[in-house]
Design a protein around this motif. Structure first.
Motif, PDB file in Angstrom:
ATOM      1  N   GLU A  24     -34.571  29.304 -18.749  1.00 26.57           N
ATOM      2  CA  GLU A  24     -34.803  29.333 -20.193  1.00 26.57           C
ATOM      3  C   GLU A  24     -34.103  28.162 -20.894  1.00 26.57           C
ATOM      4  OE1 GLU A  24     -33.462  31.881 -18.497  1.00 26.57           O
ATOM      5  OE2 GLU A  24     -34.750  33.632 -18.755  1.00 26.57           O
ATOM      6  N   LEU A  25     -33.032  27.663 -20.314  1.00 30.79           N
ATOM      7  CA  LEU A  25     -32.262  26.583 -20.930  1.00 30.79           C
ATOM      8  C   LEU A  25     -32.773  25.193 -20.563  1.00 30.79           C
ATOM      9  CD1 LEU A  25     -28.685  28.020 -20.371  1.00 30.79           C
ATOM     10  CD2 LEU A  25     -30.028  28.074 -22.461  1.00 30.79           C
ATOM     11  N   ASN A  26     -33.605  25.102 -19.530  1.00 35.65           N
ATOM     12  CA  ASN A  26     -34.039  23.787 -19.055  1.00 35.65           C
ATOM     13  C   ASN A  26     -34.850  22.999 -20.073  1.00 35.65           C
ATOM     14  OD1 ASN A  26     -32.729  24.142 -16.656  1.00 35.65           O
ATOM     15  ND2 ASN A  26     -34.541  24.771 -15.531  1.00 35.65           N
ATOM     16  N   SER A  27     -35.596  23.678 -20.912  1.00 41.66           N
ATOM     17  CA  SER A  27     -36.382  22.952 -21.909  1.00 41.66           C
ATOM     18  C   SER A  27     -35.536  22.539 -23.118  1.00 41.66           C
ATOM     19  CB  SER A  27     -37.561  23.803 -22.374  1.00 41.66           C
ATOM     20  OG  SER A  27     -37.093  24.974 -23.016  1.00 41.66           O
ATOM     21  N   LEU A  28     -34.385  23.161 -23.293  1.00 39.27           N
ATOM     22  CA  LEU A  28     -33.532  22.851 -24.434  1.00 39.27           C
ATOM     23  C   LEU A  28     -32.437  21.836 -24.120  1.00 39.27           C
ATOM     24  CD1 LEU A  28     -33.037  26.499 -25.741  1.00 39.27           C
ATOM     25  CD2 LEU A  28     -34.528  24.744 -26.704  1.00 39.27           C
ATOM     26  N   PHE A  29     -31.948  21.838 -22.872  1.00 39.23           N
ATOM     27  CA  PHE A  29     -30.809  21.006 -22.505  1.00 39.23           C
ATOM     28  C   PHE A  29     -31.091  20.277 -21.192  1.00 39.23           C
ATOM     29  CE2 PHE A  29     -29.159  24.759 -24.730  1.00 39.23           C
ATOM     30  CZ  PHE A  29     -28.468  24.161 -25.766  1.00 39.23           C
ATOM     31  N   PRO A  30     -30.622  19.038 -21.059  1.00 34.71           N
ATOM     32  CA  PRO A  30     -30.804  18.313 -19.795  1.00 34.71           C
ATOM     33  C   PRO A  30     -29.785  18.695 -18.726  1.00 34.71           C
ATOM     34  CG  PRO A  30     -29.717  16.901 -21.381  1.00 34.71           C
ATOM     35  CD  PRO A  30     -30.071  18.181 -22.105  1.00 34.71           C
ATOM     36  N   GLU A  31     -28.813  19.525 -19.052  1.00 41.02           N
ATOM     37  CA  GLU A  31     -27.743  19.858 -18.117  1.00 41.02           C
ATOM     38  C   GLU A  31     -28.251  20.428 -16.801  1.00 41.02           C
ATOM     39  OE1 GLU A  31     -25.249  19.542 -21.788  1.00 41.02           O
ATOM     40  OE2 GLU A  31     -27.302  20.016 -21.332  1.00 41.02           O
ATOM     41  N   GLY A  32     -29.246  21.281 -16.844  1.00 41.88           N
ATOM     42  CA  GLY A  32     -29.765  21.888 -15.619  1.00 41.88           C
ATOM     43  C   GLY A  32     -30.272  20.851 -14.632  1.00 41.88           C
ATOM     44  N   ARG A  33     -31.010  19.875 -15.142  1.00 38.37           N
ATOM     45  CA  ARG A  33     -31.532  18.814 -14.273  1.00 38.37           C
ATOM     46  C   ARG A  33     -30.414  17.915 -13.757  1.00 38.37           C
ATOM     47  NH1 ARG A  33     -35.017  19.407 -18.495  1.00 38.37           N
ATOM     48  NH2 ARG A  33     -34.119  17.662 -19.641  1.00 38.37           N
ATOM     49  N   VAL A  34     -29.463  17.588 -14.620  1.00 39.24           N
ATOM     50  CA  VAL A  34     -28.355  16.721 -14.206  1.00 39.24           C
ATOM     51  C   VAL A  34     -27.490  17.431 -13.176  1.00 39.24           C
ATOM     52  CG1 VAL A  34     -26.281  15.526 -15.003  1.00 39.24           C
ATOM     53  CG2 VAL A  34     -28.359  15.420 -16.364  1.00 39.24           C
ATOM     54  N   ILE A  35     -27.220  18.704 -13.368  1.00 40.44           N
ATOM     55  CA  ILE A  35     -26.406  19.458 -12.417  1.00 40.44           C
ATOM     56  C   ILE A  35     -27.114  19.563 -11.074  1.00 40.44           C
ATOM     57  CG2 ILE A  35     -25.487  21.766 -11.907  1.00 40.44           C
ATOM     58  CD1 ILE A  35     -24.795  21.947 -14.927  1.00 40.44           C
ATOM     59  N   SER A  36     -28.417  19.839 -11.087  1.00 38.98           N
ATOM     60  CA  SER A  36     -29.157  19.920  -9.823  1.00 38.98           C
ATOM     61  C   SER A  36     -29.138  18.583  -9.092  1.00 38.98           C
ATOM     62  CB  SER A  36     -30.602  20.342 -10.087  1.00 38.98           C
ATOM     63  OG  SER A  36     -30.661  21.624 -10.625  1.00 38.98           O
ATOM     64  N   GLN A  81     -21.714   9.204 -11.027  1.00 41.27           N
ATOM     65  CA  GLN A  81     -22.373   9.002 -12.317  1.00 41.27           C
ATOM     66  C   GLN A  81     -22.770  10.335 -12.945  1.00 41.27           C
ATOM     67  OE1 GLN A  81     -25.544   6.049 -12.136  1.00 41.27           O
ATOM     68  NE2 GLN A  81     -24.429   4.979 -10.530  1.00 41.27           N
ATOM     69  N   GLY A  82     -23.262  11.268 -12.126  1.00 38.61           N
ATOM     70  CA  GLY A  82     -23.604  12.594 -12.642  1.00 38.61           C
ATOM     71  C   GLY A  82     -22.382  13.340 -13.146  1.00 38.61           C
ATOM     72  N   LEU A  83     -21.302  13.280 -12.381  1.00 33.68           N
ATOM     73  CA  LEU A  83     -20.068  13.958 -12.813  1.00 33.68           C
ATOM     74  C   LEU A  83     -19.511  13.330 -14.082  1.00 33.68           C
ATOM     75  CD1 LEU A  83     -18.257  14.531  -9.401  1.00 33.68           C
ATOM     76  CD2 LEU A  83     -19.310  16.258 -10.881  1.00 33.68           C
ATOM     77  N   MET A  84     -19.625  12.020 -14.193  1.00 29.81           N
ATOM     78  CA  MET A  84     -19.121  11.348 -15.391  1.00 29.81           C
ATOM     79  C   MET A  84     -19.947  11.754 -16.617  1.00 29.81           C
ATOM     80  SD  MET A  84     -18.468   7.333 -16.074  1.00 29.81           S
ATOM     81  CE  MET A  84     -16.981   7.285 -15.111  1.00 29.81           C
ATOM     82  N   TRP A  85     -21.266  11.807 -16.469  1.00 27.37           N
ATOM     83  CA  TRP A  85     -22.116  12.216 -17.581  1.00 27.37           C
ATOM     84  C   TRP A  85     -21.763  13.637 -18.016  1.00 27.37           C
ATOM     85  CZ3 TRP A  85     -25.534  15.998 -18.966  1.00 27.37           C
ATOM     86  CH2 TRP A  85     -26.332  15.733 -20.072  1.00 27.37           C
ATOM     87  N   LEU A  86     -21.596  14.520 -17.051  1.00 25.06           N
ATOM     88  CA  LEU A  86     -21.259  15.905 -17.372  1.00 25.06           C
ATOM     89  C   LEU A  86     -19.883  16.005 -18.032  1.00 25.06           C
ATOM     90  CD1 LEU A  86     -22.597  17.585 -14.133  1.00 25.06           C
ATOM     91  CD2 LEU A  86     -23.502  17.906 -16.438  1.00 25.06           C
ATOM     92  N   GLY A  87     -18.929  15.187 -17.580  1.00 25.04           N
ATOM     93  CA  GLY A  87     -17.600  15.194 -18.182  1.00 25.04           C
ATOM     94  C   GLY A  87     -17.621  14.742 -19.628  1.00 25.04           C
ATOM     95  N   TYR A  88     -18.373  13.675 -19.899  1.00 21.76           N
ATOM     96  CA  TYR A  88     -18.492  13.218 -21.290  1.00 21.76           C
ATOM     97  C   TYR A  88     -19.234  14.239 -22.137  1.00 21.76           C
ATOM     98  CZ  TYR A  88     -16.787   8.458 -20.551  1.00 21.76           C
ATOM     99  OH  TYR A  88     -15.996   7.376 -20.282  1.00 21.76           O
ATOM    100  N   ARG A  89     -20.288  14.810 -21.586  1.00 18.94           N
ATOM    101  CA  ARG A  89     -21.102  15.759 -22.340  1.00 18.94           C
ATOM    102  C   ARG A  89     -20.292  16.997 -22.711  1.00 18.94           C
ATOM    103  NH1 ARG A  89     -26.352  16.020 -24.627  1.00 18.94           N
ATOM    104  NH2 ARG A  89     -27.104  18.128 -24.417  1.00 18.94           N
ATOM    105  N   SER A  90     -19.433  17.454 -21.817  1.00 16.60           N
ATOM    106  CA  SER A  90     -18.668  18.668 -22.098  1.00 16.60           C
ATOM    107  C   SER A  90     -17.730  18.498 -23.279  1.00 16.60           C
ATOM    108  CB  SER A  90     -17.878  19.092 -20.863  1.00 16.60           C
ATOM    109  OG  SER A  90     -16.818  18.203 -20.618  1.00 16.60           O
ATOM    110  N   LYS A  91     -17.304  17.273 -23.553  1.00 16.05           N
ATOM    111  CA  LYS A  91     -16.368  17.003 -24.647  1.00 16.05           C
ATOM    112  C   LYS A  91     -17.058  16.649 -25.964  1.00 16.05           C
ATOM    113  CE  LYS A  91     -12.674  17.561 -22.261  1.00 16.05           C
ATOM    114  NZ  LYS A  91     -11.799  18.679 -22.503  1.00 16.05           N
ATOM    115  N   GLN A  92     -18.373  16.450 -25.946  1.00 16.80           N
ATOM    116  CA  GLN A  92     -19.080  16.098 -27.185  1.00 16.80           C
ATOM    117  C   GLN A  92     -19.197  17.318 -28.099  1.00 16.80           C
ATOM    118  OE1 GLN A  92     -22.880  14.603 -25.975  1.00 16.80           O
ATOM    119  NE2 GLN A  92     -22.118  12.544 -25.616  1.00 16.80           N
TER     120      GLN A  92
END
Length: 148
Positions: A24-36, A81-92
């Motif tokens: 349900e969250l995949n269409s709203l947030f890119p996190e699911g694709r980045v985490i996979s 690169q994926g971990l860095m994106w997720l780290g920055y995103r978590s702090k936004q």
């Protein structure tokens, strides 16, 4: 508030563990694709890097060692690169529309009797992940269906 690179990677790993992997969250947030993609690259890229370095040096000779090291470093950098994106995103901080949605979910969860953390004045994506994970774990599908 400056962070070291290791803090960013650690935040990315924590965010990857916290984020609820729901379709349900995949269409709203890119996190699911980045985490996979990040989980896949963590398991696949180190062997690919070793094989590519070995193949380049084996087939082209020892004077191709600098190119082989560059190719190996590229493959090893993909999970980082994926971990860095997720780290920055978590702090936004959440954008205003998303902040209102966050507050609405939190308010309705409190009305249902779910214990949620204290509301921050300016929530970040990490707090949203914690709230969504709690919502999917504690509430039934009928209640969460109205949000997705």
């Amino acid at each position: 508030m400056s962070q070291t690179i290791t803090d960013i990677f650690r935040d990315g790993q924590d965010y990857m563990k916290i984020w609820p992997m729901k379709k349900e969250l995949n269409s709203l947030f890119p996190e699911g694709r980045v985490i996979s993609a990040t989980k896949f690259s963590i398991s696949v890229m180190p062997p690919v890097a070793v094989l590519s370095v070995f193949a380049l040096v084996n087939f082209n000779g020892e004077h191709f060692i600098p190119q082989a090291i560059a190719v190996g470093a590229f493959f090893l950098s993909l999970p980082l690169q994926g971990l860095m994106w997720l780290g920055y995103r978590s702090k936004q901080t959440l954008p205003p529309a998303m902040r209102a949605w966050y507050q609405e979910i939190q308010h309705k969860m409190r009305l249902e009797g779910v214990v949620v953390s204290q509301q921050r004045s300016i929530p970040r994506y990490k707090e949203l992940a914690i709230l969504l994970k709690t919502a999917f774990n504690e509430l039934d599908k009928v209640f969460t269906k109205q949000w997705f």
